[in-house]
Design an enzyme around this catalytic site. Structure first.
Site, PDB file in Angstrom:
ATOM      1  N   CYS A   2       0.902  -1.363   0.326  1.00 59.64           N
ATOM      2  CA  CYS A   2       0.127   0.574   0.137  1.00 59.64           C
ATOM      3  C   CYS A   2       1.014   1.502   0.642  1.00 59.64           C
ATOM      4  O   CYS A   2       2.598   0.808   0.353  1.00 59.64           O
ATOM      5  CB  CYS A   2      -0.896   0.208   1.388  1.00 59.64           C
ATOM      6  SG  CYS A   2      -2.112  -1.003   1.787  1.00 59.64           S
ATOM      7  N   ARG A  27       2.703   1.341  -5.557  1.00 64.22           N
ATOM      8  CA  ARG A  27       2.536   0.816  -4.715  1.00 64.22           C
ATOM      9  C   ARG A  27       1.115  -1.050  -4.827  1.00 64.22           C
ATOM     10  O   ARG A  27       1.707  -1.312  -4.120  1.00 64.22           O
ATOM     11  CB  ARG A  27       2.737   0.717  -3.258  1.00 64.22           C
ATOM     12  CG  ARG A  27       4.251   2.421  -3.333  1.00 64.22           C
ATOM     13  CD  ARG A  27       3.797   2.744  -2.127  1.00 64.22           C
ATOM     14  NE  ARG A  27       4.444   1.996  -1.338  1.00 64.22           N
ATOM     15  CZ  ARG A  27       5.489   1.523  -1.133  1.00 64.22           C
ATOM     16  NH1 ARG A  27       6.876   2.103  -1.469  1.00 64.22           N
ATOM     17  NH2 ARG A  27       6.467   0.189  -0.477  1.00 64.22           N
ATOM     18  N   TRP A  76      -3.546  -2.192  -1.805  1.00 65.27           N
ATOM     19  CA  TRP A  76      -3.676  -3.360  -2.308  1.00 65.27           C
ATOM     20  C   TRP A  76      -3.818  -5.215  -1.444  1.00 65.27           C
ATOM     21  O   TRP A  76      -3.489  -4.821   0.116  1.00 65.27           O
ATOM     22  CB  TRP A  76      -1.976  -3.716  -2.530  1.00 65.27           C
ATOM     23  CG  TRP A  76      -1.359  -5.065  -3.166  1.00 65.27           C
ATOM     24  CD1 TRP A  76      -2.131  -4.949  -4.545  1.00 65.27           C
ATOM     25  CD2 TRP A  76      -1.381  -6.122  -2.714  1.00 65.27           C
ATOM     26  NE1 TRP A  76      -1.473  -6.201  -5.317  1.00 65.27           N
ATOM     27  CE2 TRP A  76      -0.953  -7.092  -3.850  1.00 65.27           C
ATOM     28  CE3 TRP A  76      -1.148  -6.656  -1.594  1.00 65.27           C
ATOM     29  CZ2 TRP A  76      -1.164  -8.075  -4.024  1.00 65.27           C
ATOM     30  CZ3 TRP A  76      -0.845  -7.749  -1.319  1.00 65.27           C
ATOM     31  CH2 TRP A  76      -1.123  -9.325  -2.818  1.00 65.27           C
ATOM     32  N   ASN A 102       0.366   0.095   6.486  1.00 65.04           N
ATOM     33  CA  ASN A 102       0.724  -0.830   5.043  1.00 65.04           C
ATOM     34  C   ASN A 102       0.778  -2.297   6.050  1.00 65.04           C
ATOM     35  O   ASN A 102       1.948  -2.269   6.895  1.00 65.04           O
ATOM     36  CB  ASN A 102       1.102  -0.182   4.461  1.00 65.04           C
ATOM     37  CG  ASN A 102       2.497  -1.255   3.671  1.00 65.04           C
ATOM     38  OD1 ASN A 102       1.751  -1.978   2.715  1.00 65.04           O
ATOM     39  ND2 ASN A 102       3.518  -0.423   3.122  1.00 65.04           N
ATOM     40  N   GLY A 103       0.755  -3.035   5.534  1.00 63.24           N
ATOM     41  CA  GLY A 103       1.777  -4.358   6.298  1.00 63.24           C
ATOM     42  C   GLY A 103       0.661  -5.771   6.315  1.00 63.24           C
ATOM     43  O   GLY A 103      -1.051  -5.028   6.236  1.00 63.24           O
ATOM     44  N   GLU A 487      13.175 -13.181 -17.741  1.00 64.57           N
ATOM     45  CA  GLU A 487      13.000 -12.438 -17.456  1.00 64.57           C
ATOM     46  C   GLU A 487      11.564 -11.730 -18.926  1.00 64.57           C
ATOM     47  O   GLU A 487      10.872 -11.427 -18.704  1.00 64.57           O
ATOM     48  CB  GLU A 487      14.268 -11.116 -17.289  1.00 64.57           C
ATOM     49  CG  GLU A 487      13.565  -9.894 -17.896  1.00 64.57           C
ATOM     50  CD  GLU A 487      12.787  -9.068 -16.526  1.00 64.57           C
ATOM     51  OE1 GLU A 487      12.661  -9.596 -15.577  1.00 64.57           O
ATOM     52  OE2 GLU A 487      12.947  -7.485 -17.092  1.00 64.57           O
ATOM     53  N   LYS A 491       7.974 -10.394 -18.258  1.00 62.32           N
ATOM     54  CA  LYS A 491       7.567  -9.728 -18.267  1.00 62.32           C
ATOM     55  C   LYS A 491       6.346  -9.718 -18.984  1.00 62.32           C
ATOM     56  O   LYS A 491       5.254  -9.287 -19.022  1.00 62.32           O
ATOM     57  CB  LYS A 491       8.242  -8.883 -18.779  1.00 62.32           C
ATOM     58  CG  LYS A 491       8.704  -7.492 -18.506  1.00 62.32           C
ATOM     59  CD  LYS A 491       9.280  -7.016 -17.863  1.00 62.32           C
ATOM     60  CE  LYS A 491       9.550  -7.556 -16.413  1.00 62.32           C
ATOM     61  NZ  LYS A 491      10.416  -7.644 -15.167  1.00 62.32           N
ATOM     62  N   GLU A 494       3.447 -10.595 -16.648  1.00 57.08           N
ATOM     63  CA  GLU A 494       3.297  -9.209 -15.777  1.00 57.08           C
ATOM     64  C   GLU A 494       1.745  -8.763 -16.569  1.00 57.08           C
ATOM     65  O   GLU A 494       1.224  -8.038 -15.950  1.00 57.08           O
ATOM     66  CB  GLU A 494       4.162  -8.880 -15.338  1.00 57.08           C
ATOM     67  CG  GLU A 494       4.863  -9.269 -14.362  1.00 57.08           C
ATOM     68  CD  GLU A 494       6.038  -8.289 -13.920  1.00 57.08           C
ATOM     69  OE1 GLU A 494       7.181  -7.950 -14.772  1.00 57.08           O
ATOM     70  OE2 GLU A 494       6.029  -8.011 -12.876  1.00 57.08           O
ATOM     71  N   HIS A 510      14.355 -32.169 -22.227  1.00 58.37           N
ATOM     72  CA  HIS A 510      14.366 -33.196 -21.012  1.00 58.37           C
ATOM     73  C   HIS A 510      12.806 -33.250 -20.521  1.00 58.37           C
ATOM     74  O   HIS A 510      12.689 -33.290 -19.999  1.00 58.37           O
ATOM     75  CB  HIS A 510      15.338 -32.522 -19.987  1.00 58.37           C
ATOM     76  CG  HIS A 510      16.365 -32.764 -20.387  1.00 58.37           C
ATOM     77  ND1 HIS A 510      17.008 -34.181 -20.741  1.00 58.37           N
ATOM     78  CD2 HIS A 510      17.889 -32.525 -21.218  1.00 58.37           C
ATOM     79  CE1 HIS A 510      18.537 -34.168 -21.331  1.00 58.37           C
ATOM     80  NE2 HIS A 510      18.778 -32.958 -21.079  1.00 58.37           N
ATOM     81  N   LYS A 613       3.707  -2.672  -6.989  1.00 60.97           N
ATOM     82  CA  LYS A 613       4.981  -2.737  -7.273  1.00 60.97           C
ATOM     83  C   LYS A 613       6.118  -3.221  -6.304  1.00 60.97           C
ATOM     84  O   LYS A 613       6.885  -4.005  -6.727  1.00 60.97           O
ATOM     85  CB  LYS A 613       5.962  -0.883  -7.346  1.00 60.97           C
ATOM     86  CG  LYS A 613       6.747  -0.846  -7.790  1.00 60.97           C
ATOM     87  CD  LYS A 613       7.242  -0.438  -9.525  1.00 60.97           C
ATOM     88  CE  LYS A 613       8.593  -0.607  -9.901  1.00 60.97           C
ATOM     89  NZ  LYS A 613       9.217  -1.554 -10.568  1.00 60.97           N
TER      90      LYS A 613
HETATM   91  C1  F6R Z   1       9.302  -8.134 -12.336  1.00 63.83           C
HETATM   92  C2  F6R Z   1       8.717  -7.292 -11.120  1.00 63.83           C
HETATM   93  C3  F6R Z   1       9.127  -8.204  -9.523  1.00 63.83           C
HETATM   94  C4  F6R Z   1      11.024  -7.247  -8.771  1.00 63.83           C
HETATM   95  C5  F6R Z   1      10.146  -7.999  -7.529  1.00 63.83           C
HETATM   96  C6  F6R Z   1      11.480  -7.533  -6.488  1.00 63.83           C
HETATM   97  O1  F6R Z   1       8.683  -7.041 -13.119  1.00 63.83           O
HETATM   98  O2  F6R Z   1       9.198  -5.869 -11.066  1.00 63.83           O
HETATM   99  O3  F6R Z   1       9.309  -9.342  -9.912  1.00 63.83           O
HETATM  100  O4  F6R Z   1      11.071  -7.672  -9.855  1.00 63.83           O
HETATM  101  O5  F6R Z   1       8.645  -8.007  -6.249  1.00 63.83           O
HETATM  102  O6  F6R Z   1      11.053  -6.554  -6.735  1.00 63.83           O
HETATM  103  P1  F6R Z   1      12.821  -5.253  -5.611  1.00 63.83           P
HETATM  104  O7  F6R Z   1      13.956  -5.404  -6.813  1.00 63.83           O
HETATM  105  O8  F6R Z   1      11.420  -4.287  -5.589  1.00 63.83           O
HETATM  106  O9  F6R Z   1      12.571  -6.157  -4.392  1.00 63.83           O
END
Ligand code: F6R
Length: 618
Positions: A2, A27, A76, A102-103, A487, A491, A494, A510, A613
């Site tokens: 949040c 967030r 969130w 938050n939490g 990666e 992406k 996501e 495999h 985020k």
């Molecule tokens: C992928 C993404 C997440 C973050 C992960 C770690 O696009 O954004 O997988 O990489 O949640 O976040 P941080 O780097 O803030 O610890």
């Protein structure tokens, strides 16, 4: 998860709160709400399910008295779905106190039972853990008449991770906050003060900020800030200057933050390197506490991170093992501390985190420290928690990353861990100074090469435009291309909600090759044919094997690599770079592909569904 903002100052607190929430919305964006005390000392709240704009429209339509004291929240959801009732703020039982959180309060069910035993008449209006905290602080305030004390009495009973902000209509001009394992920073203004989940909440108004440690309580008024520990005793505080400008966190004409941030990948690497390569050697004065002697004595390194950060950790492993000849394990932060890892004072734990707040990573760092490991944080966010909990920090200078999907932070993380790998190699004499200098030149060349890769944007957009009906995409890579394959897949999942998997190409036979059927799109990150220990031939064979089974090959290959041309449906060229640098270039087309495919599907690339985020709960 949040976003939290608190303000005491001018009579325009609604504008300040909404501005802060707009910058914190990445967030969490399930619902949003504010509480304000007006000049008559009345408390007003408004909260709405949906994105922040729903709340803004509502406030524009029906108005809310403004005032000089307020708190705001963007959510969130954890406990209870995203609806108006569960949105924050929550109120004390007499409606005079408002609280945001938050939490997760892990013992909220027990606390609720205790509260009901003492106050059986209490009516709960939401399914949240937060409301229990709001009610408890309200009752404590009635007993003590002292808002900081009331909060202190309650936090002593809470288990879990939390940032709480609270205000009370009988205390106009005061906002009190508390934190445990959840982010909170103070912004210091002139005749006004701020609280925020991160500096984005107030950078529009002030660049002066102050850290708040774990288990501390802060009381802000317009002209004072008091920080204590959970026993109410004063603590030392540290001020810092926020390095980036408010405009860095604006879209600035781009269609999305993700598009803007991908375009900033060259600058993210360049800024991370600035001042850190001097006369062909690594210059990292911030790592003074990890002296050459300590680095020589290490017998093992563990790199942890989640999601994208874990993929940069994998590249860090390849670089450190090759250049500094020390064993490296890479582990997902959330797995690390649950398996009794072998850690001691000769272990260095490197954590990688864009936000510096990821709870899984924070907990793993604390755990490693408790076992005597030395800890280094690679982080993009000043004033965040993980650097403060680590022995040393190497900041990436990617600038604020607002889009939920991490892009520019990734390449900056790789640049930072490579710098550290070369520092280690120097300290351990596993490379000569001239070898280090040569590799640093390659690192320094990356920003210009990334600019060249970005020129492929239109071609990749066209490719994405053809693929909007695609239901599954496979990504293959080997060695340093393997984390890039993962990666690329992450992406796409996501932001475009397309099922995608990244595999090590050698693993194909495999099992995963069973997934190949006519028309299946497969991105292949092709290693350079020039590298000494090249896997190029093997990857070209892998391409032939899947092409024979009908796969559609989308190859990311070095310019002039003629060997892939006969087998690839599409080739995205990248500039010539050596084995460990190539992945930094190869990732950009995959970032662009995910962005363009999601955009072509009409999706919100900056705020994908179900995500947030900064993952501040475990
Ligand atoms: C992928 C993404 C997440 C973050 C992960 C770690 O696009 O954004 O997988 O990489 O949640 O976040 P941080 O780097 O803030 O610890």
């Amino acid at each position: 998860m949040c976003g939290i903002v608190g303000y005491v100052g001018s009579d325009q607190s609604i504008e300040v709160l909404l501005g802060g929430l707009r910058r914190l919305e990445y967030r969490g964006y399930d619902s949003a709400g504010i509480a304000v005390i007006d000049p008559e000392g009345e408390l007003h709240t408004r909260k709405r399910a949906g994105k922040l704009q729903v709340l803004v429209d509502d406030l524009e339509a029906t108005g809310l008295p403004n005032g000089s004291t307020g708190i705001g929240h963007t959510r969130w959801a954890t406990h209870g779905g995203p609806n108006d009732q569960n949105a924050h703020p929550h109120l004390g039982d007499d409606g005079k106190l408002a609280l945001i959180h938050n939490g997760i309060i892990e013992n909220f069910a027990e606390l609720k039972a205790e509260l009901l035993a003492e106050h059986p008449e209490t009516v709960f209006t939401s399914e949240t853990d937060t409301e229990v905290a709001a009610l408890l602080v309200g009752f404590e305030y009635r007993k003590t008449g002292d808002l900081p004390q009331a909060l202190l009495n309650v936090v002593a009973r809470l288990h879990g991770a939390f940032t709480l902000l609270v205000l009370h209509r009988d205390q106009p001009g005061v906002v009190v906050g508390a934190r445990r394992n959840s982010p909170l920073v103070i912004g210091l203004g002139d005749g006004e003060n701020f609280l925020g989940s991160d500096v984005a909440a107030f950078v529009e108004h002030t660049h002066r900020a102050m850290e708040i440690g774990q288990d501390q309580v802060v009381t802000i008024r317009k002209d004072s800030v008091v920080v204590t520990d959970f026993d109410g005793l004063p603590v030392e505080t540290r001020e810092f200057e926020v390095e980036w400008d408010a405009s860095a966190a604006e879209k600035g004409g781009w269609s999305s933050f993700m598009a803007k941030e991908i375009s900033e990948e060259p600058a993210a690497v360049a800024n991370t390197l600035i001042g850190r390569i001097v006369d062909g050697a690594v210059h990292l004065p911030e790592l003074e506490s990890l002296s050459g002697e300590i680095l020589r004595d290490l017998d093992r390194i563990v790199i942890i991170g989640c999601g994208t950060a874990a993929y940069s950790a994998m590249l860090g492993k390849y670089a450190i093992e090759k250049w500094a000849r020390i064993p490296v394990d890479v582990e997902l932060s959330h797995e690390f501390r649950y398996r009794d890892p072998v850690i001691n004072s000769r272990t260095l734990l490197v954590s990688i985190s864009q936000s510096g707040e990821t709870m899984d990573t924070l907990m793993a760092v604390k755990y490693a420290r408790s076992l005597g490991a030395r800890t280094l944080s690679i982080c993009n966010t000043q004033g965040s928690t993980i650097p403060r909990e680590s022995d040393a920090v190497l900041y990436t200078h990617a600038g604020p990353e607002v889009a939920v999907a991490s892009t520019k932070a990734f390449v900056a993380q790789v640049a930072a861990i490579y710098l550290f790998a070369l520092r280690l190699a120097g300290a351990r004499s596993t490379l000569t100074p001239s070898e280090v200098s040569g590799l640093l030149s390659e690192l320094a060349a990356l920003p210009a090469q990334l600019d060249v890769v970005l020129e492929e944007q239109d071609a990749i957009k066209q490719l994405a435009g053809w693929m909007t009906d695609t239901r599954s995409v496979i990504f293959l890579g080997r060695h340093a291309g393997y984390p890039i394959a993962m990666e690329g897949a992450l992406k796409l999942k996501e932001v475009a909600y397309i099922h995608s998997e990244g595999f090590a190409a050698g693993e194909l036979k495999h099992g995963p090759i069973a997934l190949i059927e006519p028309g299946q799109p497969v991105f292949v990150i092709v290693p350079s044919p020039r590298a000494k220990d090249s896997l190029h031939k093997k990857v070209v064979s892998n391409i032939q094997e899947i092409r024979a089974r009908g796969a559609r090959i989308l190859a990311i290959a070095e310019q002039g690599d003629a060997a892939v041309l006969p087998y690839a449906d599409v080739v995205i060229p990248i500039p010539l770079a050596s084995t460990l640098f190539e992945p930094v270039l190869a990732v950009v087309p995959l970032h662009i592909f995910a962005l363009e495919l999601a955009s072509a599907k009409g999706l919100d690339v900056d705020q994908p569904r179900n995500l947030a985020k900064s993952v501040t709960v475990e």
